[in-house]
Design a protein around this motif. Structure first.
Motif, PDB file in Angstrom:
ATOM      1  N   LEU A  15     137.204 170.523  76.826  1.00  0.00           N
ATOM      2  CA  LEU A  15     136.887 169.106  76.654  1.00  0.00           C
ATOM      3  C   LEU A  15     137.178 168.326  77.942  1.00  0.00           C
ATOM      4  O   LEU A  15     136.396 167.467  78.353  1.00  0.00           O
ATOM      5  CB  LEU A  15     137.698 168.536  75.490  1.00  0.00           C
ATOM      6  CG  LEU A  15     137.408 167.094  75.091  1.00  0.00           C
ATOM      7  CD1 LEU A  15     135.982 166.972  74.554  1.00  0.00           C
ATOM      8  CD2 LEU A  15     138.406 166.616  74.040  1.00  0.00           C
ATOM      9  N   ALA A  16     138.304 168.663  78.599  1.00  0.00           N
ATOM     10  CA  ALA A  16     138.670 167.981  79.850  1.00  0.00           C
ATOM     11  C   ALA A  16     137.576 168.187  80.894  1.00  0.00           C
ATOM     12  O   ALA A  16     137.146 167.234  81.568  1.00  0.00           O
ATOM     13  CB  ALA A  16     140.012 168.508  80.357  1.00  0.00           C
ATOM     14  N   ASP A  17     137.100 169.428  81.015  1.00  0.00           N
ATOM     15  CA  ASP A  17     136.032 169.715  81.979  1.00  0.00           C
ATOM     16  C   ASP A  17     134.752 168.959  81.619  1.00  0.00           C
ATOM     17  O   ASP A  17     134.126 168.327  82.477  1.00  0.00           O
ATOM     18  CB  ASP A  17     135.746 171.223  82.010  1.00  0.00           C
ATOM     19  CG  ASP A  17     136.773 171.972  82.866  1.00  0.00           C
ATOM     20  OD1 ASP A  17     137.259 171.385  83.854  1.00  0.00           O
ATOM     21  OD2 ASP A  17     137.084 173.133  82.541  1.00  0.00           O
ATOM     22  N   ALA A  18     134.385 169.021  80.344  1.00  0.00           N
ATOM     23  CA  ALA A  18     133.126 168.388  79.911  1.00  0.00           C
ATOM     24  C   ALA A  18     133.169 166.875  80.141  1.00  0.00           C
ATOM     25  O   ALA A  18     132.224 166.297  80.673  1.00  0.00           O
ATOM     26  CB  ALA A  18     132.874 168.701  78.435  1.00  0.00           C
ATOM     27  N   LEU A  19     134.291 166.253  79.745  1.00  0.00           N
ATOM     28  CA  LEU A  19     134.374 164.792  79.876  1.00  0.00           C
ATOM     29  C   LEU A  19     134.421 164.366  81.335  1.00  0.00           C
ATOM     30  O   LEU A  19     133.816 163.366  81.724  1.00  0.00           O
ATOM     31  CB  LEU A  19     135.596 164.258  79.128  1.00  0.00           C
ATOM     32  CG  LEU A  19     135.544 164.341  77.601  1.00  0.00           C
ATOM     33  CD1 LEU A  19     136.842 163.829  76.989  1.00  0.00           C
ATOM     34  CD2 LEU A  19     134.358 163.552  77.056  1.00  0.00           C
ATOM     35  N   SER A  20     135.148 165.122  82.158  1.00  0.00           N
ATOM     36  CA  SER A  20     135.248 164.691  83.555  1.00  0.00           C
ATOM     37  C   SER A  20     133.906 164.899  84.262  1.00  0.00           C
ATOM     38  O   SER A  20     133.531 164.120  85.120  1.00  0.00           O
ATOM     39  CB  SER A  20     136.389 165.415  84.274  1.00  0.00           C
ATOM     40  OG  SER A  20     136.199 166.795  84.238  1.00  0.00           O
ATOM     41  N   ARG A  21     133.173 165.944  83.834  1.00  0.00           N
ATOM     42  CA  ARG A  21     131.815 166.115  84.389  1.00  0.00           C
ATOM     43  C   ARG A  21     130.946 164.918  84.040  1.00  0.00           C
ATOM     44  O   ARG A  21     130.084 164.512  84.814  1.00  0.00           O
ATOM     45  CB  ARG A  21     131.180 167.386  83.807  1.00  0.00           C
ATOM     46  CG  ARG A  21     131.086 168.543  84.798  1.00  0.00           C
ATOM     47  CD  ARG A  21     130.062 169.606  84.360  1.00  0.00           C
ATOM     48  NE  ARG A  21     130.119 169.960  82.948  1.00  0.00           N
ATOM     49  CZ  ARG A  21     130.942 170.864  82.428  1.00  0.00           C
ATOM     50  NH1 ARG A  21     131.792 171.513  83.197  1.00  0.00           N
ATOM     51  NH2 ARG A  21     130.910 171.138  81.147  1.00  0.00           N
ATOM     52  N   ALA A  22     131.199 164.359  82.849  1.00  0.00           N
ATOM     53  CA  ALA A  22     130.394 163.204  82.410  1.00  0.00           C
ATOM     54  C   ALA A  22     130.930 161.882  82.964  1.00  0.00           C
ATOM     55  O   ALA A  22     130.481 160.814  82.566  1.00  0.00           O
ATOM     56  CB  ALA A  22     130.363 163.155  80.880  1.00  0.00           C
ATOM     57  N   GLY A  23     131.924 161.968  83.852  1.00  0.00           N
ATOM     58  CA  GLY A  23     132.377 160.760  84.536  1.00  0.00           C
ATOM     59  C   GLY A  23     133.594 160.081  83.936  1.00  0.00           C
ATOM     60  O   GLY A  23     133.988 159.011  84.380  1.00  0.00           O
ATOM     61  N   HIS A  24     134.198 160.677  82.902  1.00  0.00           N
ATOM     62  CA  HIS A  24     135.420 160.094  82.337  1.00  0.00           C
ATOM     63  C   HIS A  24     136.599 160.317  83.278  1.00  0.00           C
ATOM     64  O   HIS A  24     136.637 161.287  84.021  1.00  0.00           O
ATOM     65  CB  HIS A  24     135.764 160.768  80.998  1.00  0.00           C
ATOM     66  CG  HIS A  24     134.915 160.325  79.865  1.00  0.00           C
ATOM     67  ND1 HIS A  24     135.390 159.598  78.812  1.00  0.00           N
ATOM     68  CD2 HIS A  24     133.593 160.528  79.609  1.00  0.00           C
ATOM     69  CE1 HIS A  24     134.419 159.367  77.954  1.00  0.00           C
ATOM     70  NE2 HIS A  24     133.320 159.930  78.417  1.00  0.00           N
ATOM     71  N   ASP A  25     137.545 159.393  83.170  1.00  0.00           N
ATOM     72  CA  ASP A  25     138.815 159.548  83.874  1.00  0.00           C
ATOM     73  C   ASP A  25     139.752 160.308  82.926  1.00  0.00           C
ATOM     74  O   ASP A  25     140.227 159.758  81.942  1.00  0.00           O
ATOM     75  CB  ASP A  25     139.351 158.149  84.208  1.00  0.00           C
ATOM     76  CG  ASP A  25     140.771 158.172  84.733  1.00  0.00           C
ATOM     77  OD1 ASP A  25     141.297 159.268  84.997  1.00  0.00           O
ATOM     78  OD2 ASP A  25     141.348 157.077  84.869  1.00  0.00           O
ATOM     79  N   VAL A  26     139.990 161.585  83.213  1.00  0.00           N
ATOM     80  CA  VAL A  26     140.693 162.447  82.261  1.00  0.00           C
ATOM     81  C   VAL A  26     142.077 162.834  82.778  1.00  0.00           C
ATOM     82  O   VAL A  26     142.235 163.215  83.941  1.00  0.00           O
ATOM     83  CB  VAL A  26     139.884 163.743  81.993  1.00  0.00           C
ATOM     84  CG1 VAL A  26     140.640 164.644  81.019  1.00  0.00           C
ATOM     85  CG2 VAL A  26     138.508 163.414  81.448  1.00  0.00           C
ATOM     86  N   ASP A  42     137.239 172.898  90.202  1.00  0.00           N
ATOM     87  CA  ASP A  42     136.949 171.576  90.785  1.00  0.00           C
ATOM     88  C   ASP A  42     137.194 170.431  89.796  1.00  0.00           C
ATOM     89  O   ASP A  42     136.607 169.359  89.930  1.00  0.00           O
ATOM     90  CB  ASP A  42     135.494 171.537  91.289  1.00  0.00           C
ATOM     91  CG  ASP A  42     134.497 171.857  90.177  1.00  0.00           C
ATOM     92  OD1 ASP A  42     134.954 172.186  89.050  1.00  0.00           O
ATOM     93  OD2 ASP A  42     133.274 171.765  90.420  1.00  0.00           O
ATOM     94  N   PHE A  43     138.080 170.678  88.802  1.00  0.00           N
ATOM     95  CA  PHE A  43     138.405 169.615  87.829  1.00  0.00           C
ATOM     96  C   PHE A  43     138.929 168.379  88.577  1.00  0.00           C
ATOM     97  O   PHE A  43     139.928 168.450  89.285  1.00  0.00           O
ATOM     98  CB  PHE A  43     139.469 170.130  86.844  1.00  0.00           C
ATOM     99  CG  PHE A  43     140.009 169.081  85.911  1.00  0.00           C
ATOM    100  CD1 PHE A  43     139.215 168.501  84.941  1.00  0.00           C
ATOM    101  CD2 PHE A  43     141.338 168.673  86.002  1.00  0.00           C
ATOM    102  CE1 PHE A  43     139.714 167.546  84.078  1.00  0.00           C
ATOM    103  CE2 PHE A  43     141.854 167.712  85.141  1.00  0.00           C
ATOM    104  CZ  PHE A  43     141.033 167.149  84.179  1.00  0.00           C
ATOM    105  N   PRO A  44     138.235 167.248  88.451  1.00  0.00           N
ATOM    106  CA  PRO A  44     138.599 166.085  89.273  1.00  0.00           C
ATOM    107  C   PRO A  44     139.717 165.226  88.668  1.00  0.00           C
ATOM    108  O   PRO A  44     140.223 164.322  89.326  1.00  0.00           O
ATOM    109  CB  PRO A  44     137.300 165.287  89.323  1.00  0.00           C
ATOM    110  CG  PRO A  44     136.613 165.611  88.029  1.00  0.00           C
ATOM    111  CD  PRO A  44     137.056 166.984  87.612  1.00  0.00           C
ATOM    112  N   GLY A  45     140.086 165.479  87.422  1.00  0.00           N
ATOM    113  CA  GLY A  45     141.068 164.609  86.761  1.00  0.00           C
ATOM    114  C   GLY A  45     142.490 164.987  87.120  1.00  0.00           C
ATOM    115  O   GLY A  45     142.747 165.747  88.047  1.00  0.00           O
TER     116      GLY A  45
END
Lengths: 156, 226
Positions: A15-26, A42-45
């Motif tokens: 879920l963390a990967d999916a949401l951060s890909r969609a631009g959420h701040d995770v 490359d998880f940006p959160g």
């Protein structure tokens, strides 16, 4: 959209990967740093080691400003505790707890917690695969949460 | 009275024994099979080797007719769930939870647990009574969030010594209740003069305790290392 995820297991990490890909701040929290290996490289959160059932830890991570809070550790009870801290003490508007024991899931749902129960979902899905009628309870449990969330979901 | 106890550690075990010997009906839920067998061997067949957090096991233990459910495991989250299940799912009139983290005390009350027992706070209170460093003594945390009952010992050098109660500009929401002087308790009135040796019992907001301590006792003395 600011999202806090407690528990970096398969579901939490996915879920963390999916949401951060969609631009959420995770922000994802787990008691073990090894759990963060499940995240994409490359998880940006933010991935933070800590106890997600500790109110002070959650405050420090800015959970009071979060829009969404998911309690997804492997412990039902830890999830109910984390979720209730988020809902009742930190007043996060959208909180969902994973509770795999169907009895506990139903009880907490009746208490006003949004609950997702893997057991009920899988039993229902496999039963339907075998041609049995859908369990309306299982459907409701999922549908209610999902419908409520998608109604309110906005683009991040 | 019918009482369900969850958690067969030391506390649960001795409590079960005490309650049985005073004639109560008790069921003890202990999920570890070895521990459950041990207790069964000691006190007989009041033990169910089940996880009390699972609703169906609470039901099997007879939660719907229990007067009290006491959750005494070493894990705060388990104790919370047992109490909430008992309260909301089985309508148990009185639930008791042990909490180990002081932070969870107020939260558990807010979430509907009737009685919260915190061994950490009890030990802390006992230790503070023996510490000569002058600080507020924490007596009890109130169920209404953010309020605590504290005690302050007034010394000759305390800023409150020799002053009238009405002249102490305590933060809003903090109240002086009772002064204990020569082991006699009396209500604090606005014209009460505080004397060295007085023990003041006050209601304080958790977030202004430092201020209350500074006004009544003064700044904490550095702890002398022996």
């Amino acid at each position: 959209m600011r999202t806090i995820i407690v528990g970096c297991g398969r579901v939490g990490a996915g879920l963390a990967d999916a949401l951060s890909r969609a631009g959420h701040d995770v922000t994802v929290i787990d008691v073990s740093t090894q759990a963060f290996n499940r995240l994409n490289a490359d998880f940006p959160g933010q991935a933070v080691r800590g106890d997600g059932t500790d109110e002070d830890v959650l405050r420090r991570l800015g959970a009071e400003q979060a829009d969404y809070f998911f309690a997804l550790t492997e412990g039902d009870n830890r999830n109910t505790l984390a979720a209730q801290i988020a809902q009742d003490a930190l007043h996060v508007p959208h909180v969902i707890a994973k509770i795999n024991d169907p009895v506990r899931a139903a009880a907490y749902r009746a208490m006003g917690l949004a609950v997702i129960c893997r057991t009920t979902i899988m039993v229902d899905t496999l039963s339907r695969f075998m041609g049995l009628p859908a369990d309306p309870g299982a459907g409701d449990l999922v549908a209610e949460v999902v419908v409520k969330r998608s109604d309110e979901l906005e683009a991040p | 009275m019918f009482i369900i106890i969850v958690g067969g550690g030391k506390v649960g075990y001795y409590l079960t024994r005490e309650l049985l010997s005073s004639g109560h009906e008790v069921v003890l839920l202990e999920k570890d099979p070895r521990r459950a067998a041990e207790i069964t061997h000691e006190i007989g067949s009041v033990v169910l080797n089940r996880d009390g957090c699972e609703g169906k096991h609470l039901a099997a233990a007879g939660a719907n007719r229990a007067s009290i459910v006491a959750a005494l495991t070493g894990d705060d989250e388990d104790n919370l769930v047992v109490c909430q299940m008992a309260k909301h799912h089985f309508d148990v009139p009185r639930t008791i939870a042990r909490v180990n983290s002081t932070k969870n005390e107020a939260l558990f009350r807010k979430l509907g647990v009737d009685e919260v027992i915190n061994p950490t706070r009890i030990a802390l209170g006992a230790i503070e009574q023996d510490i000569p460093v002058h600080d507020l003594l924490h007596l009890a945390q109130l169920s209404t969030g953010g309020l605590e009952l504290v005690e302050a010992q007034i010394e000759a050098e305390s800023p409150a010594a020799g002053r009238l109660a009405r002249d102490l500009a305590l933060p809003e929401g903090c109240l002086l209740f009772v002064v204990i002087r020569h082991n006699v308790a009396q209500a604090v009135r606005s014209d009460t003069t505080l004397e060295p040796g007085d023990k003041l019992v006050a209601l304080s907001r958790t977030d202004c305790q430092d201020e209350v301590r500074r006004l009544l006792i003064g700044d904490p003395e550095p702890v002398a290392n022996a």
